[in-house]
Design an enzyme around this catalytic site. Structure first.
Site, PDB file in Angstrom:
ATOM      1  N   ASP A   1      41.590  41.007  26.276  1.00 41.94           N
ATOM      2  CA  ASP A   1      40.230  40.480  26.179  1.00 41.94           C
ATOM      3  C   ASP A   1      40.191  39.386  25.107  1.00 41.94           C
ATOM      4  O   ASP A   1      40.792  39.524  24.048  1.00 41.94           O
ATOM      5  CB  ASP A   1      39.256  41.620  25.826  1.00 41.94           C
ATOM      6  CG  ASP A   1      37.810  41.221  26.058  1.00 41.94           C
ATOM      7  OD1 ASP A   1      37.192  41.764  26.995  1.00 41.94           O
ATOM      8  OD2 ASP A   1      37.294  40.363  25.307  1.00 41.94           O
ATOM      9  N   ILE A   2      39.446  38.324  25.399  1.00 42.81           N
ATOM     10  CA  ILE A   2      39.377  37.181  24.472  1.00 42.81           C
ATOM     11  C   ILE A   2      38.620  37.543  23.191  1.00 42.81           C
ATOM     12  O   ILE A   2      38.787  36.891  22.165  1.00 42.81           O
ATOM     13  CB  ILE A   2      38.743  35.965  25.189  1.00 42.81           C
ATOM     14  CG1 ILE A   2      39.142  34.660  24.546  1.00 42.81           C
ATOM     15  CG2 ILE A   2      37.226  36.114  25.289  1.00 42.81           C
ATOM     16  CD1 ILE A   2      38.844  33.431  25.396  1.00 42.81           C
TER      17      ILE A   2
ATOM     18  N   ASN B   1      31.491  47.951  33.479  1.00 45.99           N
ATOM     19  CA  ASN B   1      30.052  47.712  33.419  1.00 45.99           C
ATOM     20  C   ASN B   1      29.588  47.129  34.750  1.00 45.99           C
ATOM     21  O   ASN B   1      30.231  46.234  35.288  1.00 45.99           O
ATOM     22  CB  ASN B   1      29.731  46.727  32.284  1.00 45.99           C
ATOM     23  CG  ASN B   1      30.078  47.287  30.924  1.00 45.99           C
ATOM     24  OD1 ASN B   1      29.785  48.442  30.641  1.00 45.99           O
ATOM     25  ND2 ASN B   1      30.715  46.484  30.087  1.00 45.99           N
TER      26      ASN B   1
ATOM     27  N   VAL C   1      30.643  39.187  33.049  1.00 45.77           N
ATOM     28  CA  VAL C   1      31.508  38.523  34.029  1.00 45.77           C
ATOM     29  C   VAL C   1      31.403  39.294  35.342  1.00 45.77           C
ATOM     30  O   VAL C   1      31.715  40.493  35.393  1.00 45.77           O
ATOM     31  CB  VAL C   1      32.974  38.470  33.546  1.00 45.77           C
ATOM     32  CG1 VAL C   1      33.857  37.839  34.617  1.00 45.77           C
ATOM     33  CG2 VAL C   1      33.073  37.697  32.235  1.00 45.77           C
TER      34      VAL C   1
ATOM     35  N   HIS D   1      36.002  44.353  36.559  1.00 45.12           N
ATOM     36  CA  HIS D   1      37.038  44.511  35.526  1.00 45.12           C
ATOM     37  C   HIS D   1      36.856  45.848  34.836  1.00 45.12           C
ATOM     38  O   HIS D   1      35.742  46.322  34.652  1.00 45.12           O
ATOM     39  CB  HIS D   1      37.001  43.361  34.516  1.00 45.12           C
ATOM     40  CG  HIS D   1      35.660  43.118  33.900  1.00 45.12           C
ATOM     41  ND1 HIS D   1      34.662  42.412  34.549  1.00 45.12           N
ATOM     42  CD2 HIS D   1      35.147  43.487  32.713  1.00 45.12           C
ATOM     43  CE1 HIS D   1      33.595  42.358  33.777  1.00 45.12           C
ATOM     44  NE2 HIS D   1      33.845  43.013  32.653  1.00 45.12           N
TER      45      HIS D   1
ATOM     46  N   HIS E   1      37.733  47.755  31.346  1.00 40.35           N
ATOM     47  CA  HIS E   1      38.167  47.616  29.959  1.00 40.35           C
ATOM     48  C   HIS E   1      39.076  48.802  29.630  1.00 40.35           C
ATOM     49  O   HIS E   1      38.687  49.962  29.852  1.00 40.35           O
ATOM     50  CB  HIS E   1      36.966  47.657  29.013  1.00 40.35           C
ATOM     51  CG  HIS E   1      35.942  46.577  29.238  1.00 40.35           C
ATOM     52  ND1 HIS E   1      35.814  45.483  28.409  1.00 40.35           N
ATOM     53  CD2 HIS E   1      34.977  46.445  30.188  1.00 40.35           C
ATOM     54  CE1 HIS E   1      34.816  44.731  28.846  1.00 40.35           C
ATOM     55  NE2 HIS E   1      34.285  45.287  29.915  1.00 40.35           N
TER      56      HIS E   1
HETATM   57  P1  5GP Z   1      31.549  42.738  30.573  1.00 40.11           P
HETATM   58  O1  5GP Z   1      30.456  42.768  29.556  1.00 40.11           O
HETATM   59  O2  5GP Z   1      31.240  41.800  31.728  1.00 40.11           O
HETATM   60  O3  5GP Z   1      31.957  44.110  31.018  1.00 40.11           O
HETATM   61  O4  5GP Z   1      32.807  42.178  29.787  1.00 40.11           O
HETATM   62  C1  5GP Z   1      33.388  40.921  29.993  1.00 40.11           C
HETATM   63  C2  5GP Z   1      34.552  40.821  29.025  1.00 40.11           C
HETATM   64  O5  5GP Z   1      35.301  39.670  29.372  1.00 40.11           O
HETATM   65  C3  5GP Z   1      34.111  40.635  27.564  1.00 40.11           C
HETATM   66  O6  5GP Z   1      34.699  41.690  26.787  1.00 40.11           O
HETATM   67  C4  5GP Z   1      34.646  39.260  27.195  1.00 40.11           C
HETATM   68  O7  5GP Z   1      35.104  39.187  25.867  1.00 40.11           O
HETATM   69  C5  5GP Z   1      35.747  39.036  28.209  1.00 40.11           C
HETATM   70  N1  5GP Z   1      35.965  37.639  28.573  1.00 40.11           N
HETATM   71  C6  5GP Z   1      35.018  36.747  28.970  1.00 40.11           C
HETATM   72  N2  5GP Z   1      35.571  35.560  29.258  1.00 40.11           N
HETATM   73  C7  5GP Z   1      36.913  35.715  29.046  1.00 40.11           C
HETATM   74  C8  5GP Z   1      38.025  34.824  29.187  1.00 40.11           C
HETATM   75  O8  5GP Z   1      37.908  33.657  29.559  1.00 40.11           O
HETATM   76  N3  5GP Z   1      39.253  35.320  28.882  1.00 40.11           N
HETATM   77  C9  5GP Z   1      39.430  36.623  28.470  1.00 40.11           C
HETATM   78  N4  5GP Z   1      40.684  36.994  28.203  1.00 40.11           N
HETATM   79  N5  5GP Z   1      38.408  37.488  28.334  1.00 40.11           N
HETATM   80  C10 5GP Z   1      37.166  37.037  28.615  1.00 40.11           C
END
Ligand code: 5GP
Ligand code: ZN
Length: 114
Positions: A31-32, A88, A97, A101, A103
């Site tokens: 994760d970024i 999520n 996103v 995905h 985590h």
């Molecule tokens: P969500 O809240 O949608 O479950 O989590 C999305 C996750 O994607 C977040 O933890 C965010 O830091 C990660 N993320 C968003 N954009 C990028 C990206 O371009 N690269 C990576 N490696 N992680 C990302």
């Protein structure tokens, strides 16, 4: 591939990511913005918006996702200490996103959530 989907672009190699696992169905990368010492995202290569958009056809993909999560946990050294696998779906869950995905989070004592 969905237009303007950042994770589809990572799958396609158009956006860089620190990969930790790849197979025919899924990829996993750091994760970024990590929320814990280990924070890896496991995603299907196929664009699926969220867990709510899965169909019976995706059962293979789901198997690969959890196999990948186990592999990541072992490779990142958190298999014994324990880890969380969470996804999520939608606004109230804070999904940012809209490409499915999971985590994989660990490396410290995790708090409860809700
Ligand atoms: P969500 O809240 O949608 O479950 O989590 C999305 C996750 O994607 C977040 O933890 C965010 O830091 C990660 N993320 C968003 N954009 C990028 C990206 O371009 N690269 C990576 N490696 N992680 C990302
Ligand atoms: Zn996508």
């Amino acid at each position: 591939m969905a237009d303007d989907c950042i994770f589809c672009k990572i799958v396609a190699g158009e956006v860089p990511a620190a990969m930790v696992y790849e197979d025919d169905h899924v990829v996993a990368f750091h994760d970024i913005s990590p929320a814990a010492p280990v924070h890896v995202l496991v995603i299907p290569r196929k664009h699926i918006a969220s867990v709510h958009d899965l169909t019976a056809e995706d059962s293979d993909v789901l198997g690969h996702i959890f196999t990948a999560a186990q592999h990541v946990a072992r490779e990142q050294g958190i298999a014994e200490s324990g880890y969380r696998v969470v996804t999520n779906a939608g606004k109230h869950a804070g999904q940012v996103v809209h490409h499915l995905h999971f985590h994989v989070i660990g490396g410290k004592m995790l708090g409860h959530f809700g």
